[in-house]
Write an enzyme that holds these catalytic residues in place. Sequence first.
Site, PDB file in Angstrom:
ATOM      1  N   CYS A   1       0.833  -1.201   0.000  1.00 32.75           N
ATOM      2  CA  CYS A   1       0.000   0.000   0.000  1.00 32.75           C
ATOM      3  C   CYS A   1       0.868   1.251   0.000  1.00 32.75           C
ATOM      4  O   CYS A   1       1.414   1.646   1.039  1.00 32.75           O
ATOM      5  CB  CYS A   1      -0.925   0.003   1.216  1.00 32.75           C
ATOM      6  SG  CYS A   1      -1.996   1.458   1.297  1.00 32.75           S
TER       7      CYS A   1
ATOM      8  N   CYS B   1      -0.489   4.046   2.208  1.00 31.99           N
ATOM      9  CA  CYS B   1      -0.266   3.802   3.638  1.00 31.99           C
ATOM     10  C   CYS B   1       1.180   4.061   4.041  1.00 31.99           C
ATOM     11  O   CYS B   1       1.447   4.686   5.082  1.00 31.99           O
ATOM     12  CB  CYS B   1      -0.616   2.356   3.997  1.00 31.99           C
ATOM     13  SG  CYS B   1      -2.239   1.807   3.452  1.00 31.99           S
ATOM     14  N   ASP B   2       2.127   3.578   3.254  1.00 25.23           N
ATOM     15  CA  ASP B   2       3.523   3.530   3.695  1.00 25.23           C
ATOM     16  C   ASP B   2       4.484   4.408   2.908  1.00 25.23           C
ATOM     17  O   ASP B   2       5.657   4.528   3.277  1.00 25.23           O
ATOM     18  CB  ASP B   2       4.027   2.074   3.629  1.00 25.23           C
ATOM     19  CG  ASP B   2       3.255   1.157   4.557  1.00 25.23           C
ATOM     20  OD1 ASP B   2       2.787   1.638   5.603  1.00 25.23           O
ATOM     21  OD2 ASP B   2       3.104  -0.037   4.237  1.00 25.23           O
TER      22      ASP B   2
END
Length: 307
Positions: free
Chosen positions: A131, A134-135
């Site tokens: 992701c 997300c990261d």
Amino acid sequence: MDCLIIGSGPAGYTAAIYAARANLSPVLIDGPQVGGQLMITTEVENFPGYPDGVAPFQMMDDLRRQAERFGTQFVEGVVTKVDFSTTPKKVWLEDGKEMDAETVIIATGASAKFLGIPSEEEYKGRGVSACATCDGFFYRNKTVAVVGGGDTACEEASYLAGLCKKVYMIVRKPYLRASEIMQQRVLTNPKIEVLFEHNTLCLTGEPKVKGADLIYKKGTPEEEIRHIEIDGFFLAIGHKPNTDLFADYLDRDDEGYIKVQGDSPRTNIAGVFAAGDCADPHYRQAVVAAASGCKAAIEADRYLKAR
């Protein structure tokens, strides 16, 4: 029981909070991974209410304790069979236990597809991610690689290019499968280098990912092993919704995501609702999943009151 929730990610826990506060006395079945897919990431920085970021296990524990505070009961186990043809709905666990419920909220999530190489598992949480949204923030001004050649991979690469010093795209075919506009965004971005006809052999580095060994033109006379230096490795080869269990009863799209009615969590079966990534092929974010869990609980309460 009034409400049974299958899944313990942000969608499941939020549904439990709202259902419990509505006096539905929900029972939540944890599933195979308590806390859901979020548990494989390193830190959560984009969920409201955590200005300094939070470890995923801490955030999910906070949500769980909040649901428990209002009376949610938790059951350890994995659902292996359902029958939605009758009311109450019937659900069976792996130990054979049957559970009956007037409403069911499905929050089983979706699992990222991985390449299947051994080092992939070894470096989860240490440089391997599924992701970018997300990261990606953790790789500002660093070099990363994205695996895949479709729209998702191009979107992830473009997003990362806004944060990172350099982005490699590892594409096993000699072309991109993405739409024309996404191809152009990638191919004209000076920060993105597309490595066509490359497959990943393994990841290297200690204690985190520092590089990747690739094989160029595998199985041809031009086959060659190549190495790239990277700080992060992002998989963008798709997700598989965890919905096979419900295939006999619920309408799903071609990829297996549960179809819901409009912007509601209602499925084609009255009293059965879907929340989170199992019904969301687009966003796959914890905050979106949590919001859909809220909607599912509200709809479950309305359904019960209408009956």
